[in-house]
Motif scaffolding. Structure first.
Motif, PDB file in Angstrom:
ATOM      1  N   PHE A   7      26.010  -3.918  34.984  1.00 27.07           N
ATOM      2  CA  PHE A   7      25.716  -5.158  35.317  1.00 27.07           C
ATOM      3  C   PHE A   7      27.049  -5.902  35.906  1.00 27.07           C
ATOM      4  O   PHE A   7      28.215  -5.765  35.251  1.00 27.07           O
ATOM      5  N   TYR A  15      17.066 -12.394  38.403  1.00 27.56           N
ATOM      6  CA  TYR A  15      17.167 -11.253  37.660  1.00 27.56           C
ATOM      7  C   TYR A  15      16.541 -10.740  37.059  1.00 27.56           C
ATOM      8  O   TYR A  15      15.661 -11.298  36.252  1.00 27.56           O
ATOM      9  N   TYR A  64      15.362  -7.650  34.845  1.00 28.36           N
ATOM     10  CA  TYR A  64      15.493  -6.755  33.351  1.00 28.36           C
ATOM     11  C   TYR A  64      14.783  -6.263  32.726  1.00 28.36           C
ATOM     12  O   TYR A  64      13.965  -6.225  32.220  1.00 28.36           O
ATOM     13  N   TYR A  88      18.157  -3.290  35.264  1.00 27.52           N
ATOM     14  CA  TYR A  88      18.557  -3.903  35.967  1.00 27.52           C
ATOM     15  C   TYR A  88      18.467  -4.670  37.330  1.00 27.52           C
ATOM     16  O   TYR A  88      18.104  -3.517  38.029  1.00 27.52           O
ATOM     17  N   ILE A  91      21.335  -8.937  29.622  1.00 22.61           N
ATOM     18  CA  ILE A  91      21.611  -7.946  31.001  1.00 22.61           C
ATOM     19  C   ILE A  91      22.959  -7.489  31.104  1.00 22.61           C
ATOM     20  O   ILE A  91      23.086  -6.542  31.561  1.00 22.61           O
ATOM     21  N   GLU A  92      23.988  -8.181  30.195  1.00 23.05           N
ATOM     22  CA  GLU A  92      25.100  -7.129  30.589  1.00 23.05           C
ATOM     23  C   GLU A  92      25.686  -6.148  30.195  1.00 23.05           C
ATOM     24  O   GLU A  92      26.811  -6.015  30.890  1.00 23.05           O
TER      25      GLU A  92
END
Length: 157
Positions: free
Chosen positions: A30, A43, A45, A73, A145-146
C-alpha cells in the motif's frame, strides 16, 4: 483405477473452490494515492483470512463491474455524489457463465455519498454464508490497509 478417480476428485474440488481462472498475484504494498482534481477516492480492501479466502469477490461500483478481489486492496476514483457499491460471489459455480450478479449469487449493496476530495474506505469480506461490504472510518481504514498489497486490477482508474 484409483489414481484416475483420485485425480478427478482432486480437480473437481479445485474447480469448485475457484483456484483456477482468477489472477491472484498481488502488486506493491500500500501507498497512499493523491485524490485527482474534482474527484473522490474509494479504497476497497480485503484482508487475508482463513474462512472464505477461496471465494473471489466481484466489485461493482455504480453499475459497472470494476474488479475481482481475492485479497489485498484496490483504489477507484469516482465523481462527487451518490454511489452504490455491490459485492458478489458466484460461489461454487463461479467458473461458469452467469447473468447479472452471478445468477443466484450472494451479493450485498451499500450506498454512500462523497464530496470532492473525499476518501472513503470499504472492507470487503467473505464468510461461509455471506458476502459483506462495510463502510470503515478513515482512521480505521488507513490502519487496516497499510500492510496490504495491491490486488490484481486494483490500480487507480
Amino acid at each position: 483405477m484409483r489414481a484416475p478417480l483420485f485425480l478427478v476428485i482432486a480437480l473437481s474440488g479445485c474447480l469448485g473452490l475457484g483456484c483456477v481462472g482468477y489472477e491472484s498475484t498481488l502488486g506493491p504494498k500500500f501507498a497512499p494515492t493523491a485524490v485527482p482534481a474534482g474527484r473522490s477516492l474509494v479504497y476497497l480492501y480485503r484482508p487475508s483470512k482463513l474462512v472464505g479466502w477461496a471465494r473471489p469477490i466481484h466489485v461493482v461500483v455504480d453499475g459497472a463491474e470494476r474488479l475481482i478481489m481475492v485479497r489485498g486492496y484496490a483504489v477507484i476514483s469516482v465523481p462527487p455524489g451518490h454511489h452504490q457499491v455491490t459485492v458478489y460471489s458466484t460461489d461454487l459455480s463461479q467458473n461458469f457463465p452467469t447473468l447479472g450478479y452471478g445468477g443466484g449469487a450472494d451479493h450485498t449493496n451499500l450506498e454512500f455519498d462523497t464530496k470532492e476530495g473525499d476518501t472513503a474506505y470499504f472492507k470487503v469480506r467473505s464468510t461461509l454464508s455471506a458476502i459483506e461490504v462495510q463502510n470503515i472510518s478513515p482512521g480505521d481504514g488507513k490502519s487496516d490497509i497499510e500492510d496490504l498489497h495491491l490486488t490484481p486490477g486494483g490500480a487507480l482508474r
